[in-house]
Design a protein around this motif. Structure first.
Motif, PDB file in Angstrom:
ATOM      1  N   GLY A 126       0.788  -1.226   0.000  1.00  0.00           N
ATOM      2  CA  GLY A 126       0.000   0.000   0.000  1.00  0.00           C
ATOM      3  C   GLY A 126       0.821   1.277   0.000  1.00  0.00           C
ATOM      4  N   SER A 127       2.078   1.191   0.434  1.00  0.00           N
ATOM      5  CA  SER A 127       2.917   2.400   0.422  1.00  0.00           C
ATOM      6  C   SER A 127       3.139   2.895  -0.989  1.00  0.00           C
ATOM      7  N   GLU A 128       3.176   1.963  -1.935  1.00  0.00           N
ATOM      8  CA  GLU A 128       3.407   2.333  -3.329  1.00  0.00           C
ATOM      9  C   GLU A 128       2.237   3.107  -3.927  1.00  0.00           C
ATOM     10  N   VAL A 129       1.088   3.091  -3.268  1.00  0.00           N
ATOM     11  CA  VAL A 129      -0.078   3.827  -3.774  1.00  0.00           C
ATOM     12  C   VAL A 129      -0.506   4.947  -2.831  1.00  0.00           C
ATOM     13  N   GLY A 130       0.297   5.181  -1.761  1.00  0.00           N
ATOM     14  CA  GLY A 130       0.015   6.292  -0.862  1.00  0.00           C
ATOM     15  C   GLY A 130      -0.970   6.000   0.255  1.00  0.00           C
ATOM     16  N   MET A 131      -1.131   4.740   0.629  1.00  0.00           N
ATOM     17  CA  MET A 131      -2.027   4.429   1.741  1.00  0.00           C
ATOM     18  C   MET A 131      -1.532   5.101   3.013  1.00  0.00           C
ATOM     19  N   THR A 132      -2.471   5.567   3.826  1.00  0.00           N
ATOM     20  CA  THR A 132      -2.141   6.168   5.111  1.00  0.00           C
ATOM     21  C   THR A 132      -2.534   5.210   6.228  1.00  0.00           C
ATOM     22  N   GLY A 133      -2.045   5.483   7.409  1.00  0.00           N
ATOM     23  CA  GLY A 133      -2.381   4.689   8.584  1.00  0.00           C
ATOM     24  C   GLY A 133      -1.401   4.997   9.690  1.00  0.00           C
TER      25      GLY A 133
END
Length: 174
Positions: A126-133
């Motif tokens: 998900g980091s490759e698509v900009g996921m936050t958390g």
């Protein structure tokens, strides 16, 4: 985590793995400075290098100081073990990169360093698509497949970094 097992056990485990499969790679989750651990295992999840990168990008560590820190890390650990280690920015225990660094320019710099410093870039899903958390459990949210598309600038940047790493052998083997 690997450090709870100790040097002797990890050394035996690594030796046994190499006996069974000569090209086995034993990478341990080590949060401590990795120099001594890299005498017992092939590579580490390099949290020390992560701290240096995040410190530079957040402005907590001056670039010249960070350069000296990386140089010392290479001198203490050796380039070969560092190249076998994973370059981690975020994971299931750490807030996601997009939460740590909300600015796109900061994230790009973090990733550029992740893909060019010694070690294998380890991208948390998900980091490759900009996921936050944020803190656990927010950083363990399900993959945002809706963000996987050709219009996603984060994904395009990650793909570009992968291509640059593939194009330049020195980034992979030192």
């Amino acid at each position: 985590t690997a450090f709870e097992l100790g040097y002797d056990y990890l050394r035996e485990l690594t030796r046994a793995a190499h006996t069974e499969k000569a090209d086995a790679l034993i990478v341990g989750e080590i949060v401590n400075y990795p120099d001594r651990w890299l005498t017992a295992i092939d590579g580490v999840m390099n949290f020390t290098l992560r701290q240096i990168v995040c410190g530079v990008v957040s402005g907590e560590i001056a670039p010249t100081t960070a350069g000296r820190m990386v140089e010392r890390l290479v001198n203490d650990c050796g380039i070969e073990p560092l190249l076998k280690s994973w370059m981690v920015i975020d994971n299931h225990d750490i807030p996601r990169m997009a939460t740590q660094f909300p600015g796109a320019a900061q994230r790009r710099l973090v990733q550029a360093l992740q893909f060019t410093l010694p070690g294998a870039p380890n991208v948390y899903y998900g980091s490759e698509v900009g996921m936050t958390g944020g803190a656990d459990p927010e950083n363990r949210g399900p993959m945002r497949w809706d963000l996987v598309n050709d219009d996603n600038a984060e994904l395009a940047w990650t793909r570009r970094l992968i291509a640059v790493r593939r194009e330049h052998r020195a980034l992979r083997i030192g």
